[in-house]
Design a protein around this motif. Structure first.
Motif, short mmCIF file in Angstrom:
data_model
loop_
_atom_site.label_atom_id
_atom_site.label_comp_id
_atom_site.label_asym_id
_atom_site.label_seq_id
_atom_site.Cartn_x
_atom_site.Cartn_y
_atom_site.Cartn_z
N VAL A 28 -5.08 5.90 1.37
CA VAL A 28 -4.16 4.80 1.13
C VAL A 28 -4.59 4.01 -0.10
N VAL A 29 -3.64 3.85 -1.05
CA VAL A 29 -3.89 3.04 -2.24
C VAL A 29 -3.42 1.62 -1.95
N ARG A 30 -4.35 0.67 -1.99
CA ARG A 30 -3.95 -0.74 -1.84
C ARG A 30 -3.61 -1.26 -3.23
N GLU A 79 -4.77 -3.93 -16.96
CA GLU A 79 -4.87 -2.53 -17.40
C GLU A 79 -3.94 -1.63 -16.58
N SER A 80 -3.73 -0.44 -17.12
CA SER A 80 -2.93 0.56 -16.44
C SER A 80 -3.51 0.82 -15.03
N GLY A 81 -2.66 0.76 -14.03
CA GLY A 81 -3.11 1.00 -12.65
C GLY A 81 -3.50 -0.26 -11.90
N SER A 82 -3.30 -1.44 -12.52
CA SER A 82 -3.75 -2.67 -11.86
C SER A 82 -2.76 -3.17 -10.81
N GLY A 83 -1.57 -2.56 -10.73
CA GLY A 83 -0.64 -2.92 -9.66
C GLY A 83 0.57 -3.71 -10.11
N LYS A 84 0.76 -3.81 -11.41
CA LYS A 84 1.87 -4.62 -11.94
C LYS A 84 3.23 -4.05 -11.51
N SER A 85 3.40 -2.74 -11.72
CA SER A 85 4.70 -2.14 -11.39
C SER A 85 4.93 -2.10 -9.90
N VAL A 86 3.88 -1.86 -9.13
CA VAL A 86 4.06 -1.84 -7.67
C VAL A 86 4.50 -3.22 -7.19
N GLY A 90 9.09 5.57 -0.03
CA GLY A 90 9.17 5.56 1.43
C GLY A 90 7.81 5.53 2.12
N ARG A 91 6.82 6.19 1.51
CA ARG A 91 5.51 6.25 2.16
C ARG A 91 4.65 5.02 1.85
N SER A 92 5.30 3.88 1.66
CA SER A 92 4.54 2.69 1.33
C SER A 92 4.85 1.58 2.32
N SER A 138 3.25 -6.50 -18.87
CA SER A 138 2.74 -5.69 -19.97
C SER A 138 1.26 -5.41 -19.80
N HIS A 139 0.80 -4.27 -20.33
CA HIS A 139 -0.65 -4.05 -20.35
C HIS A 139 -1.22 -4.64 -21.65
N ASP A 140 -0.37 -5.31 -22.42
CA ASP A 140 -0.71 -5.77 -23.75
C ASP A 140 -0.66 -7.30 -23.80
N ASP A 144 -11.88 3.38 -8.18
CA ASP A 144 -11.04 4.31 -7.43
C ASP A 144 -10.11 3.50 -6.52
N PRO A 145 -8.79 3.63 -6.71
CA PRO A 145 -7.87 2.78 -5.94
C PRO A 145 -7.90 3.07 -4.44
N VAL A 146 -8.39 4.25 -4.06
CA VAL A 146 -8.45 4.59 -2.63
C VAL A 146 -9.71 4.00 -1.98
N HIS A 186 0.83 -1.20 0.00
CA HIS A 186 0.00 0.00 0.00
C HIS A 186 0.87 1.25 0.00
N ILE A 187 0.31 2.29 -0.60
CA ILE A 187 1.05 3.55 -0.73
C ILE A 187 0.16 4.66 -0.17
N ALA A 188 0.73 5.47 0.72
CA ALA A 188 -0.03 6.60 1.27
C ALA A 188 -0.02 7.74 0.26
N THR A 189 -1.19 8.26 -0.06
CA THR A 189 -1.29 9.42 -0.96
C THR A 189 -2.14 10.47 -0.25
N PRO A 190 -2.12 11.71 -0.75
CA PRO A 190 -2.93 12.76 -0.10
C PRO A 190 -4.42 12.41 -0.06
N1 LIG Z 1 4.50 6.36 -6.27
C1 LIG Z 1 3.16 6.24 -6.19
N2 LIG Z 1 2.43 7.10 -5.44
C2 LIG Z 1 1.10 6.98 -5.32
N3 LIG Z 1 0.38 6.04 -5.94
C3 LIG Z 1 1.03 5.17 -6.71
C4 LIG Z 1 2.46 5.22 -6.89
N4 LIG Z 1 2.84 4.23 -7.72
C5 LIG Z 1 1.69 3.58 -8.06
N5 LIG Z 1 0.62 4.14 -7.46
C6 LIG Z 1 -0.78 3.69 -7.58
O1 LIG Z 1 -0.82 2.29 -7.39
C7 LIG Z 1 -1.73 1.69 -8.29
C8 LIG Z 1 -1.01 0.65 -9.11
O2 LIG Z 1 -0.08 1.32 -9.95
P1 LIG Z 1 0.96 0.56 -10.88
O3 LIG Z 1 1.97 1.56 -11.31
O4 LIG Z 1 1.47 -0.64 -10.18
O5 LIG Z 1 0.06 0.12 -12.10
P2 LIG Z 1 0.51 -0.68 -13.40
O6 LIG Z 1 -0.34 -1.92 -13.45
O7 LIG Z 1 1.97 -0.85 -13.43
O8 LIG Z 1 0.01 0.30 -14.57
P3 LIG Z 1 0.72 0.68 -15.97
O9 LIG Z 1 0.23 -0.35 -16.97
O10 LIG Z 1 0.19 2.03 -16.25
O11 LIG Z 1 2.20 0.67 -15.80
C9 LIG Z 1 -2.34 2.82 -9.10
O12 LIG Z 1 -3.56 3.19 -8.52
C10 LIG Z 1 -1.32 3.92 -8.97
O13 LIG Z 1 -1.94 5.17 -9.08
#
Ligand SMILES: Nc1ncnc2c1ncn2[C@@H]1O[C@H](COP(=O)(O)OP(=O)(O)OP(=O)(O)O)[C@@H](O)[C@H]1O
Ligand code: SF4
Ligand SMILES: [Mg+2]
Length: 341
Positions: free
Chosen positions: A26-28, A48-55, A66-68, A217-219, A283-285, A19-23
Motif C-alpha cells: 500500500v502506497v500512502r 518533488e516527483s512522487g510527493s503526492g501532489k497529483s494524488v 478504484g484500488r484506492s 508544480s514540481h518547480d 520507498d513509498p511502500v 492510499h493506493i494498493a499496488t502489487p
Molecule cells: N495510479 C497509481 N497507482 C499506484 N501508485 C500510484 C498511482 N498514482 C500515484 N501513485 C503513487 O503515489 C505517490 C504519489 O504520486 P503523485 O502522482 O501524487 O506524485 P506527484 O507529486 O504528483 O509527482 P509528479 O511531480 O511526478 O507529478 C507515488 O509514490 C506514486 O508512485
C-alpha cells in the motif's frame, strides 16, 4: 458550521489520507495533510516527483483509481465531499471545481470540435441554449487569449498548437464559472515562452475573476510570483505552508530550505526541476518512521527518526513540521527577492 475558516475558505482539507494498493504494497501517497484555500486565493503546491501532489488533486476531484481509499475531510464551501452522496458530489465536480491537466492533447476529445467541448458544460450545468452557449464560448476564447475565436470554435483539437489547446482547456474549465480551479502541472508539456504565458493567464483569471486556484508544480519558480500561499509536500506529507512571501523569503523547514538553496536563480523563465538535493524520496511502500526527510537531512537529530514532526506555527500564516526548524531571518535568502516580480 465547521469553523470560522470554513466561512472564508473555499476549500478546507482536514487530515486527508489517500492510499493506493499496488502489487508491492500500500502506497500512502497522501498522509495526514491539512490545507486551506481562501476564496479567490492562489495556493501553490510544490514538491518533488512522487510527493503526492497529483494524488491529492485527484482525491479532491474524486478521480482516484478504484484500488484506492481516502479518509479525512475535503470541505468545499462548507460541505465535506468525502461524505456527500455521489450524485451531489458529481454536481460539484466540473461545475464548481474544475481541473486543468498537464497534457491538453489527452484531455480534449480528438474527434469533437472545440465549440461542442466548450458549450457542453454550459448547456448541461447552466441550462444555456445553443446560441447563447456559442456566443459565451467565443467570449471565453477571447478571454483566454485565443485569436480569431469564430474560426477556432470550428476546429478539432489537433488543428491547434499545444499552447492554444491548453488555452482551450482553461476556457472549458472556466465555462461554468467555477469557484476553484485546480491546475496540475498545466504547462509541463509546453515550451518555455508558452509556459509563462499560460501561467500568467491562470494568475490573471484568478485575480480578475476571483476564482481560487490550486497551482501544482514540481518547480518552485512556477509558483514563486504567482501565488498568495505556498504548500510544500514531501513524501505524502505537508512539510511547510505559509504565505508565498514568507515561505520563499524565510523557509523554515529543512527540506524547503534545501530546495531553495538548490535552485540558483529563480525567475519565471527558468524551470529548474527540484532534484538537486542529495538522495531520493523514500520507498513509498515502506517510508521511514518519524520525519520522512531524515535520511537526506543535514540537520537531522535523534528525535527526528522517533516520531512524526508536529505542525507548528512559526509566524502568522506560516506553519512548519520540522523538529529542528531553520532559524528565523535576518538570515539572507538564497535566490534573492523572488516574490512579486
Ligand atoms: N495510479 C497509481 N497507482 C499506484 N501508485 C500510484 C498511482 N498514482 C500515484 N501513485 C503513487 O503515489 C505517490 C504519489 O504520486 P503523485 O502522482 O501524487 O506524485 P506527484 O507529486 O504528483 O509527482 P509528479 O511531480 O511526478 O507529478 C507515488 O509514490 C506514486 O508512485
Ligand atoms: S524533522 Fe529533523 S530530519 Fe526532518 S527536516 Fe526537520 S531537522 Fe531534518
Ligand atoms: Mg503529479
Amino acid at each position: 458550521m465547521h469553523s470560522s475558516t470554513a466561512l472564508t475558505s473555499v476549500l478546507e482539507i482536514r487530515n486527508l489520507h489517500a492510499h493506493i494498493a499496488t502489487p508491492r504494497g500500500v502506497v500512502r501517497a497522501v498522509d495526514d495533510v491539512s490545507l486551506t484555500i481562501g476564496r479567490g486565493q492562489a495556493l501553490g503546491v510544490v514538491g518533488e516527483s512522487g510527493s503526492g501532489k497529483s494524488v491529492m488533486a485527484k482525491a479532491i476531484m474524486g478521480m482516484l483509481p478504484g484500488r484506492s481509499g481516502c479518509s479525512g475531510e475535503i470541505i468545499f464551501q462548507g460541505r465535506d465531499l468525502l461524505s456527500l452522496p455521489r450524485k451531489e458530489r458529481a454536481q460539484i465536480w466540473g461545475r464548481h471545481i474544475a481541473m486543468v491537466f498537464q497534457d491538453p492533447g489527452r484531455s480534449l476529445n480528438p474527434v469533437v470540435r472545440v465549440e461542442r467541448q466548450l458549450t457542453e458544460g454550459m448547456r448541461r450545468h447552466l441550462g444555456l441554449g445553443r446560441t447563447e452557449a456559442r456566443s459565451r464560448a467565443g467570449e471565453l476564447l477571447t478571454e483566454v487569449g485565443v485569436p480569431d475565436p469564430e474560426r477556432r470554435l470550428r476546429c478539432y483539437p489537433h488543428e491547434l498548437s499545444g499552447g492554444m489547446r491548453q488555452r482551450v482547456m482553461i476556457a472549458i474549465a472556466l465555462a461554468c464559472q467555477p469557484d476553484l480551479l485546480i491546475a496540475d502541472e498545466p504547462t509541463t508539456a509546453l515550451d518555455v515562452t508558452v509556459q509563462r504565458q499560460i501561467l500568467d493567464l491562470l494568475r490573471r483569471v484568478q485575480t480578475e475573476r476571483g476564482t481560487a486556484l490550486m497551482l501544482i508544480s514540481h518547480d518552485l519558480a512556477v509558483v514563486a510570483g504567482r501565488t498568495d500561499r505556498t504548500a510544500v509536500m514531501y513524501a505524502g506529507r505537508l512539510a511547510e505552508v505559509g504565505t508565498t512571501a514568507s515561505v520563499f523569503r524565510a523557509p523554515r523547514h529543512q527540506y524547503t530550505h534545501a530546495l531553495l538553496g538548490a535552485v540558483p536563480t529563480l525567475d519565471h523563465e527558468r524551470h529548474t526541476p527540484l532534484r538537486l538535493i542529495h538522495g531520493t524520496l523514500p520507498d513509498p511502500v515502506a517510508p521511514p518512521t518519524g520525519c520522512r526527510f531524515e535520511p537526506r537531512c543535514t540537520a537531522a537529530q535523534a528525535q527526528c527518526g522517533e516520531a512524526d514532526p508536529v505542525m507548528a506555527t512559526v509566524e502568522h500564516d506560516h506553519q512548519v513540521a520540522c523538529c529542528v526548524p531553520v532559524p528565523a531571518p535576518g538570515t539572507p535568502l538564497t535566490g534573492g527577492d523572488l516574490v512579486g516580480r
